[in-house]
Scaffold this motif. Structure first.
Motif, PDB file in Angstrom:
ATOM      1  N   VAL A   1      38.650  -6.211 -26.302  1.00 28.39           N
ATOM      2  CA  VAL A   1      36.938  -5.494 -26.665  1.00 28.39           C
ATOM      3  C   VAL A   1      36.884  -4.102 -26.075  1.00 28.39           C
ATOM      4  N   LEU A   2      36.837  -3.263 -27.026  1.00 30.01           N
ATOM      5  CA  LEU A   2      36.720  -2.057 -26.567  1.00 30.01           C
ATOM      6  C   LEU A   2      35.379  -1.161 -26.927  1.00 30.01           C
ATOM      7  N   PRO A   3      34.531  -0.656 -26.233  1.00 29.21           N
ATOM      8  CA  PRO A   3      33.771   0.040 -26.435  1.00 29.21           C
ATOM      9  C   PRO A   3      34.014   1.646 -26.537  1.00 29.21           C
ATOM     10  N   VAL A   4      33.382   1.799 -27.129  1.00 22.65           N
ATOM     11  CA  VAL A   4      33.286   3.333 -27.870  1.00 22.65           C
ATOM     12  C   VAL A   4      31.882   3.863 -27.971  1.00 22.65           C
ATOM     13  N   LEU A   5      31.660   4.805 -27.692  1.00 23.17           N
ATOM     14  CA  LEU A   5      30.830   6.192 -27.512  1.00 23.17           C
ATOM     15  C   LEU A   5      30.444   7.352 -28.162  1.00 23.17           C
ATOM     16  N   VAL A   6      30.333   7.802 -29.230  1.00 25.52           N
ATOM     17  CA  VAL A   6      29.903   8.701 -29.423  1.00 25.52           C
ATOM     18  C   VAL A   6      28.783   9.621 -29.036  1.00 25.52           C
ATOM     19  N   HIS A   7      29.421  10.938 -28.357  1.00 24.43           N
ATOM     20  CA  HIS A   7      28.139  11.438 -28.362  1.00 24.43           C
ATOM     21  C   HIS A   7      28.106  12.806 -28.847  1.00 24.43           C
ATOM     22  N   GLY A   8      26.794  13.372 -28.310  1.00 24.55           N
ATOM     23  CA  GLY A   8      26.674  14.897 -28.956  1.00 24.55           C
ATOM     24  C   GLY A   8      26.301  15.707 -28.023  1.00 24.55           C
ATOM     25  N   ASP A   9      27.706  17.453 -27.506  1.00 24.81           N
ATOM     26  CA  ASP A   9      27.466  18.197 -26.624  1.00 24.81           C
ATOM     27  C   ASP A   9      26.430  18.248 -25.598  1.00 24.81           C
ATOM     28  N   ALA A  10      25.538  18.970 -26.174  1.00 28.41           N
ATOM     29  CA  ALA A  10      24.585  18.939 -25.706  1.00 28.41           C
ATOM     30  C   ALA A  10      23.837  17.701 -24.499  1.00 28.41           C
ATOM     31  N   SER A  11      23.730  15.898 -25.650  1.00 28.70           N
ATOM     32  CA  SER A  11      22.890  15.014 -24.364  1.00 28.70           C
ATOM     33  C   SER A  11      24.220  14.877 -23.404  1.00 28.70           C
ATOM     34  N   PHE A  12      25.293  15.005 -23.871  1.00 27.81           N
ATOM     35  CA  PHE A  12      26.234  14.082 -22.780  1.00 27.81           C
ATOM     36  C   PHE A  12      26.393  14.894 -21.662  1.00 27.81           C
ATOM     37  N   ALA A  13      26.085  16.533 -21.555  1.00 26.38           N
ATOM     38  CA  ALA A  13      26.694  17.169 -20.263  1.00 26.38           C
ATOM     39  C   ALA A  13      24.714  17.615 -19.702  1.00 26.38           C
ATOM     40  N   GLY A  14      23.758  16.618 -20.937  1.00 26.99           N
ATOM     41  CA  GLY A  14      22.445  16.812 -20.403  1.00 26.99           C
ATOM     42  C   GLY A  14      21.340  15.390 -20.013  1.00 26.99           C
ATOM     43  N   GLN A  15      22.124  14.732 -20.104  1.00 27.74           N
ATOM     44  CA  GLN A  15      20.971  13.305 -20.332  1.00 27.74           C
ATOM     45  C   GLN A  15      21.768  12.784 -18.511  1.00 27.74           C
ATOM     46  N   GLY A  16      21.017  12.404 -17.679  1.00 25.19           N
ATOM     47  CA  GLY A  16      21.894  11.943 -16.369  1.00 25.19           C
ATOM     48  C   GLY A  16      22.133  10.498 -16.446  1.00 25.19           C
ATOM     49  N   VAL A  17      22.049   9.339 -17.687  1.00 30.10           N
ATOM     50  CA  VAL A  17      22.295   8.359 -17.802  1.00 30.10           C
ATOM     51  C   VAL A  17      23.920   8.461 -18.606  1.00 30.10           C
ATOM     52  N   VAL A  18      24.506   9.508 -18.542  1.00 33.06           N
ATOM     53  CA  VAL A  18      25.425   9.379 -19.217  1.00 33.06           C
ATOM     54  C   VAL A  18      26.464   9.424 -17.241  1.00 33.06           C
ATOM     55  N   ALA A  19      25.902  10.047 -16.573  1.00 34.46           N
ATOM     56  CA  ALA A  19      26.303   9.971 -15.284  1.00 34.46           C
ATOM     57  C   ALA A  19      26.371   8.442 -15.286  1.00 34.46           C
ATOM     58  N   GLU A  20      25.474   7.660 -14.915  1.00 36.46           N
ATOM     59  CA  GLU A  20      25.321   6.762 -13.987  1.00 36.46           C
ATOM     60  C   GLU A  20      25.711   5.745 -15.169  1.00 36.46           C
TER      61      GLU A  20
END
Ligand SMILES: Cc1ncc(C[n+]2csc(CCOP(=O)(O)OP(=O)(O)O)c2C)c(N)n1
Ligand SMILES: [Mg+2]
Length: 929
Positions: A352-371
């Motif tokens: 099972v492979l998780p794939v997450l597609v992000h926007g550049d601004a969201s990936f840099a800005g949203q703390g939940v990415v780091a979490e």
């Protein structure tokens, strides 16, 4: 760093390549001196330098031949100190390319990015033109070889500064770094190795992506769709992932993505019918769902099984997501882990492979990415590595990267888990596809996260009605002049004879016809759509009793198993005593406390085959030292879980100490429960108020996912709550927030006051077929309070009581106090102490859905009561009062008096003394109003 006896600071790295200080001219004489010293007396220098000089001499005498190289051309060089010095400078240059080459890579299709990297210049390394024809040793693609410097530089430049820029030198693990380096330097990302058929497949996906957007643009003018144009390469990237799945043994992809290009991905990757997509654009479109409010089209999820070109079937589950960017990340991870459990893939996590597609601004800005990224290697949360793809259109709404991220790349956050980061120019689909291939291999090999940052641009505004030139005039004049990706790629393929213009024309015509036909069908379909009458989600069955009692014999059996001293480990003496006291409780020698009730609820479920997952900060021991669900050997810290030792064949108890995150962990557990609905999944907040760190998951998922997306969940939130004078931040779980979100039986909110009721509500949650989230206020100080106990008989009989009646009060009681939770005990004590026997105290154990009939009947037993009072510890603008007051007034057709703290901005006083005064006062009020 080695400090030599003669004062020279020189450094060697572990694979023998020399570097750094040695490269500076200032060290030249010292190096030469050291070299001469070694020649005179080899043992006089440090062992590393000895090995280095020996290797260097050997290299000078016997240079390895390159394929086709004659012995003459590889003639040995004279081993002079100058050679040595130059070699060290070349080594430093190679190392600089590996570390920093990505800065000079041609990543931006618009060519607007300008970066200077002085370390990659000859000058900086104190080399010059005259050195270009000299041969140097280089460790390349896993082998030592000798090449003229100009060839070395060409190789470095092509490898590290082409259309793919790679960040991997931050990875501490040598094996991983080397695995990547060898593959990168073998030319995996610089060589065009795609077979012709694959190139055509890439082109067809690009065209599908592009034509689909253009079609929507002209047919549904001005309608929001968050076009993918400029970033179409993500379609071949995703297609490549699907295509590669069979080779890697992946059966299921669990995916999350935001708005950008979502419709395109749904149609062109998940195979959602174009006709259905067009239906959703129709003005009179009403979703074909009978229940709930639904959601806008670019938030909807989708489940598909797609066929690869080899005929294999791959499941893809695209999670629905709210507008709140990146909130879907932990949910997808939880879902992926649940899928891994379903497919029996918990050891390798390779199916099972998780794939997450992000926007550049969201990936840099949203703390939940780091979490979320931080969860990636943790025992209770890992999913075998996620492939992150960034649609890096170099803008977030109107905001430029310089205002959106303090680091050079939007991806820097991924470095915290040493993920390799591949930046790739989206205008080079071959580079993008070969990069994703390597990223996938990496994930399968190391089970770690990997990032592919696809640089592209956004052809239109943020949405299709938005004017981007107001804020980005320069970027948009470059975009205006920039040809579509398919044109660039098509030109490339034609040039190399991979495809003919006629083939492309034919493809375009066929695809456009397909879209037109789908549109025609959709027009027919939308005409016939009759707006469905929306039915309420209300679920009266939630108030039906569920058989949750456990026969006494079974309780004792389970109790004995979980209180038995383990033979395999040596316990802390205090834990031994604690186990004994718990044993006495299950033997009926003492009433049962809260945590024993919980252990029996879990134990009885596990025993009868229902798995349980509990996750939260310090949940294994319990924040209040009450749970001890994992016991530790005092000498070895070997662990033992009593609840997994009830009987052979029982279901598994999974209990995890979570990292110090609420947002991602609750999102994860919520996602887990969605795809493993047969498991009782509980998330526990350390103190109830910390749950507001996960407010987005609560507001956007837990309370409304059923009405928006038809997704049901039975997650339990355990929220320690209650006023003990510990200050504003440890008192309130913000009960009011949950009650305010209650409608249409979306969730259940309870504040049970007895261990037995806690036991029954937990079992009810697991055993009942209806899936609804359960928000539970749980005690802190009451965990060991002898008033908050239940006799074992209450577990062997009865069921969850939404309303706890007052069996002690006389029928003719003049006053009825309604309350919920811990304050009951203060009220009962006061009544006893003051002998206020004409007062009945009724507990509302479940606040939503409110069992109105039961409550009415319970109060009716005191028909003569002159007053009905609501008493709570929380301030008047908090707790259950704001929610209950209008409902109680309507139910009893009279005003209800309020006894409690005044409205306040902060939840509680910081002073213990004031707390005590207030508490006494509100209890007095309840009896005197
Ligand atoms: C948590 C959150 N904050 C703000 C917004 C509003 N918003 C929607 S899209 C967007 C820009 C997103 O930029 P990026 O992540 O680069 O994606 P793009 O639209 O460029 O593809 C913003 C600020 C949001 N949807 N979610
Ligand atoms: Mg963007």
């Amino acid at each position: 760093m080695t400090v030599m006896p003669n004062g020279v600071n020189l450094t060697l790295d572990t694979n023998g390549a020399s570097r750094t200080d040695a490269a500076s001219a200032e060290n030249g004489p010292q190096l030469e001196a050291l070299y001469n010293q070694w020649k005179r007396e080899p043992s006089s220098v440090d062992a590393q330098w000895h090995a280095f000089f020996a290797g260097f001499e050997l290299g000078c005498q016997q240079p390895p031949r390159r394929p086709g190289e004659t012995a003459k051309s590889a003639a040995p060089a004279a081993a002079s100190a100058k050679d040595l010095l130059l070699q060290s400078r070349v080594d430093a240059l190679v190392s600089a390319y590996r570390r920093l080459g990505h800065q000079q890579a041609k990543l931006d299709p618009l060519n607007l990015i300008r970066r200077r990297t002085p370390e990659l210049s000859l000058d900086y390394m104190k080399l010059d033109e005259s050195d270009l024809d000299r041969e140097f040793e280089i460790y390349w693609a896993g082998e030592r070889t000798r090449l003229p410097l100009h060839n070395i530089i060409d190789l470095l430049h092509e490898t590290y500064c082409g259309h793919v820029g790679i960040e991997y030198m931050h990875i501490e693990n040598y094996t991983i770094r080397r695995w990547l380096r060898d593959r990168i330097e073998q030319g995996r990302l610089r060589k065009d190795t795609l077979p012709n058929a694959e190139k055509k497949r890439v082109l067809s996906h690009l065209l599908e992506g592009e034509l689909f957007e253009k079609f929507l643009h002209t047919r549904y003018v001005g309608q929001k769709r968050f076009s993918l144009e400029g970033g179409e390469t993500v379609i071949p990237i995703l297609d490549k992932i699907v295509e590669e799945c069979p080779r890697h043994g992946v059966e299921q992809i669990v995916m999350g993505m935001a708005h950008r290009g979502r419709l395109n991905v749904l149609a062109n990757i998940l195979g959602k019918d174009y006709e259905f997509v067009f239906n959703e654009f129709a003005e009179n479109y009403v979703p074909n769902s009978e229940l709930g409010d639904g959601d806008v089209k670019y938030h909807l999820g989708y489940e598909a099984v797609v066929n690869t070109s080899t005929g294999a079937k791959i499941g893809i589950s695209l999670a629905p997501n709210p507008s709140h960017l990146e909130a879907v990340c932990p949910v997808v991870e939880g879902k992926a882990r649940a899928w891994q459990r379903r497919l029996n893939d918990t050891a390798q996590r390779s199916k099972v492979l998780p794939v997450l597609v992000h926007g550049d601004a969201s990936f840099a800005g949203q703390g939940v990415v780091a979490e979320t990224i931080n969860l990636s290697q943790l025992e209770g949360y890992r999913t075998g590595g996620t492939i992150h793809i960034i649609i890096n259109n170099q803008i977030g709404f109107t905001t430029s990267p310089v205002d959106g991220s303090s680091s050079q790349y939007c991806t820097s956050v991924a470095k915290m888990v040493a993920a390799p980061i591949f930046h790739v120019n989206g205008d080079d689909p071959i580079a993008a596809v070969t990069t994703i291939q390597l990223a996938f291999e990496f994930r399968q090999q190391f089970k770690r996260d990997v990032v592919v940052d696809m640089y592209c641009y956004r052809r239109h505004g943020h949405n299709e009605g938005d004017e981007p030139r107001f804020t980005q005039p320069l970027m948009y004049s470059a975009i205006e002049d920039h040809p579509p990706i398919s044109d660039i790629f098509f030109g490339h393929l034609v040039k190399f004879g991979d495809i003919t213009p006629d083939e492309v024309r034919a493809f375009r015509a066929t695809f456009e016809e397909k879209l037109n036909n789908a549109l025609l069908k959709s027009k027919v379909a939308t005409k016939t759509i009759v707006p469905a009458i929306r039915k309420s989600l209300a679920c009266p069955e939630l108030l039906d009793p569920v058989e949750t009692a456990v026969p006494m014999e079974k309780l004792r059996e389970i109790g004995a198993a979980i209180t038995k001293e383990p033979e395999t480990i040596d316990l802390n003496p205090k834990i031994k005593r604690w186990l004994q006291s718990r044993h006495d409780m299950v033997e009926g020698k003492a009433p049962l406390d809260w945590s024993t009730a919980e252990a029996l609820a879990f134990g009885s479920l596990l025993e009868s085959g229902y798995p349980v997952r509990l996750s939260g900060q310090d949940s294994r021991r319990g924040t209040f030292t009450q749970r001890h669900s994992v016991l530790y050997d005092v000498n070895t810290r070997e662990r033992y879980k009593p609840l997994n030792n009830i009987k052979p064949g029982q279901a598994t108890f999974c209990v995890y100490n979570s990292p110090l995150s609420e947002y991602a962990v609750l999102g994860f557990d919520y996602g887990y429960g969605l795809d493993f609905p047969d498991m009782l999944v509980l998330w526990e907040a350390q103190f109830g108020d910390f749950a507001n760190g996960a407010q987005i998951i609560i507001d956007q998922y837990i309370v409304c996912s059923e009405t928006k997306w038809g997704e049901t969940s039975s997650i339990v939130l355990l929220l320690p709550h209650g006023y003990h004078g510990q200050g504003p931040e440890h008192s309130s779980a913000r009960l009011e927030r949950y009650l305010q979100a209650c409608a249409e039986d979306n969730i259940q909110v309870a504040n049970p006051s007895t261990p037995a009721n806690y036991f029954h509500i937990l079992r009810r949650q697991a055993l009942r077929k209806i899936k609804k989230p359960l928000i539970l206020m749980t005690p802190k100080g009451m965990l060991r309070d002898p008033r908050c106990t239940s006799p074992i008989g209450d577990f062997a009989g009865g069921h969850f009581e939404e309303i706890l009646p007052d069996s002690t009060a006389p029928k003719g009681a003049k006053r009825v106090i309604l309350c919920s939770g811990k304050v009951y005990f203060d009220l009962a004590d006061h009544r006893k102490a003051e002998k206020l026997d004409d007062t009945a105290i009724i507990r509302i154990e479940q606040l939503y859905p409110l069992h109105e009939k039961k409550l009415q009947a319970t109060v009716a037993a005191f028909g003569q009561a002159e007053k009905i009072i609501w008493c709570q510890e929380e301030s008047a603008n908090m707790g259950a009062w704001p929610h209950l007051e209008p409902r109680l007034r309507k139910l009893f057709a009279r005003d209800i008096a309020y006894a409690g703290r005044d409205a306040s901005s902060s939840t509680a006083t910081g002073s213990h003394a004031i707390h005590e005064l207030e508490q006494r006062e509100l209890v007095n009020q309840a009896f005197s109003l």
